[in-house]
Write a protein that holds these residues in place. Structure first.
Motif, mmCIF file in Angstrom:
data_model
loop_
_atom_site.group_PDB
_atom_site.id
_atom_site.type_symbol
_atom_site.label_atom_id
_atom_site.label_comp_id
_atom_site.label_asym_id
_atom_site.label_seq_id
_atom_site.Cartn_x
_atom_site.Cartn_y
_atom_site.Cartn_z
ATOM 1 N N GLY A 34 38.396 55.215 49.428
ATOM 2 C CA GLY A 34 39.505 55.993 49.963
ATOM 3 C C GLY A 34 40.389 55.256 50.941
ATOM 4 N N ALA A 35 39.913 54.140 51.497
ATOM 5 C CA ALA A 35 40.716 53.456 52.506
ATOM 6 C C ALA A 35 40.839 51.957 52.254
ATOM 7 N N SER A 36 39.752 51.315 51.811
ATOM 8 C CA SER A 36 39.811 49.862 51.622
ATOM 9 C C SER A 36 40.536 49.479 50.344
ATOM 10 N N GLY A 37 40.717 50.428 49.450
ATOM 11 C CA GLY A 37 41.480 50.148 48.240
ATOM 12 C C GLY A 37 40.671 49.561 47.097
ATOM 13 N N PHE A 38 39.348 49.651 47.174
ATOM 14 C CA PHE A 38 38.538 49.154 46.067
ATOM 15 C C PHE A 38 38.443 50.217 44.967
ATOM 16 N N SER A 39 38.279 49.743 43.738
ATOM 17 C CA SER A 39 38.047 50.664 42.630
ATOM 18 C C SER A 39 36.611 51.183 42.720
ATOM 19 N N TYR A 40 36.327 52.229 41.962
ATOM 20 C CA TYR A 40 34.948 52.727 41.920
ATOM 21 C C TYR A 40 33.996 51.621 41.456
ATOM 22 N N GLU A 41 34.451 50.815 40.499
ATOM 23 C CA GLU A 41 33.593 49.744 39.972
ATOM 24 C C GLU A 41 33.307 48.699 41.052
ATOM 25 N N GLU A 42 34.334 48.336 41.797
ATOM 26 C CA GLU A 42 34.136 47.343 42.860
ATOM 27 C C GLU A 42 33.241 47.903 43.959
ATOM 28 N N ALA A 43 33.473 49.155 44.307
ATOM 29 C CA ALA A 43 32.634 49.779 45.340
ATOM 30 C C ALA A 43 31.183 49.835 44.882
ATOM 31 N N ALA A 44 30.973 50.102 43.603
ATOM 32 C CA ALA A 44 29.606 50.150 43.068
ATOM 33 C C ALA A 44 28.944 48.776 43.170
ATOM 34 N N ALA A 45 29.723 47.722 42.895
ATOM 35 C CA ALA A 45 29.171 46.373 42.997
ATOM 36 C C ALA A 45 28.838 46.035 44.447
ATOM 37 N N ILE A 46 29.726 46.399 45.360
ATOM 38 C CA ILE A 46 29.490 46.119 46.780
ATOM 39 C C ILE A 46 28.239 46.862 47.263
ATOM 40 N N CYS A 47 28.081 48.091 46.829
ATOM 41 C CA CYS A 47 26.940 48.905 47.275
ATOM 42 C C CYS A 47 25.713 48.741 46.375
ATOM 43 N N GLU A 48 25.849 47.934 45.346
ATOM 44 C CA GLU A 48 24.732 47.670 44.433
ATOM 45 C C GLU A 48 24.138 48.957 43.876
ATOM 46 N N CYS A 49 25.018 49.783 43.326
ATOM 47 C CA CYS A 49 24.552 51.017 42.686
ATOM 48 C C CYS A 49 25.466 51.307 41.497
ATOM 49 N N ALA A 50 25.171 52.399 40.792
ATOM 50 C CA ALA A 50 25.948 52.754 39.605
ATOM 51 C C ALA A 50 27.298 53.350 40.001
ATOM 52 N N VAL A 51 28.266 53.215 39.106
ATOM 53 C CA VAL A 51 29.594 53.773 39.364
ATOM 54 C C VAL A 51 29.512 55.290 39.566
ATOM 55 N N GLY A 52 28.698 55.943 38.762
ATOM 56 C CA GLY A 52 28.548 57.397 38.890
ATOM 57 C C GLY A 52 27.990 57.795 40.249
ATOM 58 N N THR A 53 27.124 56.951 40.780
ATOM 59 C CA THR A 53 26.562 57.216 42.113
ATOM 60 C C THR A 53 27.650 57.166 43.173
ATOM 61 N N ILE A 54 28.547 56.171 43.049
ATOM 62 C CA ILE A 54 29.656 56.067 44.000
ATOM 63 C C ILE A 54 30.544 57.299 43.922
ATOM 64 N N LYS A 55 30.858 57.720 42.696
ATOM 65 C CA LYS A 55 31.727 58.895 42.533
ATOM 66 C C LYS A 55 31.090 60.117 43.171
ATOM 67 N N SER A 56 29.800 60.264 42.944
ATOM 68 C CA SER A 56 29.091 61.411 43.504
ATOM 69 C C SER A 56 29.080 61.352 45.035
ATOM 70 N N ARG A 57 28.850 60.168 45.583
ATOM 71 C CA ARG A 57 28.839 60.030 47.046
ATOM 72 C C ARG A 57 30.209 60.331 47.646
ATOM 73 N N VAL A 58 31.259 59.862 46.978
ATOM 74 C CA VAL A 58 32.606 60.110 47.487
ATOM 75 C C VAL A 58 32.894 61.611 47.486
ATOM 76 N N ASN A 59 32.521 62.274 46.415
ATOM 77 C CA ASN A 59 32.755 63.723 46.353
ATOM 78 C C ASN A 59 31.985 64.461 47.429
ATOM 79 N N ARG A 60 30.735 64.080 47.604
ATOM 80 C CA ARG A 60 29.931 64.755 48.633
ATOM 81 C C ARG A 60 30.475 64.461 50.029
ATOM 82 N N ALA A 61 30.953 63.234 50.211
ATOM 83 C CA ALA A 61 31.515 62.867 51.519
ATOM 84 C C ALA A 61 32.737 63.725 51.839
ATOM 85 N N ARG A 62 33.602 63.892 50.848
ATOM 86 C CA ARG A 62 34.824 64.695 51.066
ATOM 87 C C ARG A 62 34.464 66.138 51.396
ATOM 88 N N THR A 63 33.514 66.678 50.646
ATOM 89 C CA THR A 63 33.126 68.072 50.876
ATOM 90 C C THR A 63 32.524 68.241 52.264
#
Lengths: 183, 95
Positions: free
Chosen positions: A124-153
């Motif tokens: 949401g701020a650093s400008g990375f794609s979901y795929e890049e964020a997943a690589a940085i966090c060493e997890c699946a892309v779907g996990t990143i999407k889920s975390r972002v949604n939960r964070a917003r909520t």
């Protein structure tokens, strides 16, 4: 040690964003800058493993995140105590209305689980794609999407509770935060 | 109760587009507030020290160095992003 000027300049160019990420992770400007410094030292020491032409910023973010997490495991309790440093970091902001808004937002951000916070910041701020964020966090892309949604909520819930008056000035919250910063 | 209503709205599943955009805007402003501070001298000095042969040319003229950094690098967040697979060694390097 030799480092090509273009590599050094790419590292320098990533520093502002690295600092913003580090501050959002650990909630303390001084510790964040130490974390950025350690990240740069690690990066220079391991520069041979960086592939020229690839994303220096993502590489540095990965190193910083890993450093933060290894430190976090050692100092778990201390990391949660961030309100004072947030109040301190707000001194520099000139506009009163924005200050309050920033303050409430940062406090709410600090209450998110770190997995959710880092995912939200990266996407949401650093400008990375979901795929890049997943690589940085060493997890699946779907996990990143889920975390972002939960964070917003969760953020929305926290801000609704703490700033029910449309994120506007909340003197009680400010007073508590100011007092907390001195303790 | 205003607060109860807001909590219910926020907790009731997915956020509206409006709420998402609002959160995103604040997040970006908080983040950019730090980004705008640029590169503190300690990091310019650190990388300068590690890069000995350029330090002599740059040490006395930090503003020229800053200008050069800005000109060469431009917007580091937008261009040139690659697939994450491109930095497979990062895990080992940071552990």
């Amino acid at each position: 040690m030799t480092m090509r000027p273009s590599v050094r300049d790419a590292m320098l160019a990533a520093v502002p964003s690295l600092r913003a990420f580090a501050i959002s992770l650990c909630g303390n400007v001084d510790r964040a800058d130490d974390l950025v410094q350690e990240t740069l030292l690690r990066a220079v020491a391991n520069i041979d493993s960086f592939q020229p032409g690839t994303n220096m910023s993502a590489w540095l973010f990965t190193i910083l995140r890993n450093l933060f997490r290894s430190e976090y495991r050692k100092r778990r309790r201390e990391v949660e105590d961030t309100d004072g440093s947030y109040a301190e970091s707000l001194k520099s902001h000139p506009e009163q209305q924005s200050r309050v808004e920033f303050e409430e937002f940062r406090v709410a951000l600090a209450k998110l689980p770190s997995d959710q916070r880092e995912a939200l910041i990266l996407v949401g701020a650093s400008g990375f794609s979901y795929e890049e964020a997943a690589a940085i966090c060493e997890c699946a892309v779907g996990t990143i999407k889920s975390r972002v949604n939960r964070a917003r909520t969760r953020l929305s819930e926290l801000l609704a509770i703490e700033g029910a008056d449309d994120f506007g000035p909340d003197h009680a919250t400010r007073a508590i935060l100011s007092a907390g910063g001195r303790s | 109760m205003q607060t109860d209503a807001l909590i219910r709205k926020a907790g009731g599943g997915r956020l509206s587009r409006e709420d998402q955009r609002r959160l995103g805007d604040i997040l970006q402003r908080v983040y950019d507030d730090v980004v705008r501070q640029g590169v503190p001298d300690r990091f310019k000095d650190l990388l300068g020290e590690l890069d000995g042969h350029r330090e002599g040319a740059d040490a006395g003229n930090p503003s020229a160095r800053a200008q050069r950094d800005g000109a060469e690098q431009g917007s580091h967040d937008s261009g040139g992003l690659v697939e994450a697979k491109a930095f497979p060694h990062s895990k080992g390097s940071a552990s």
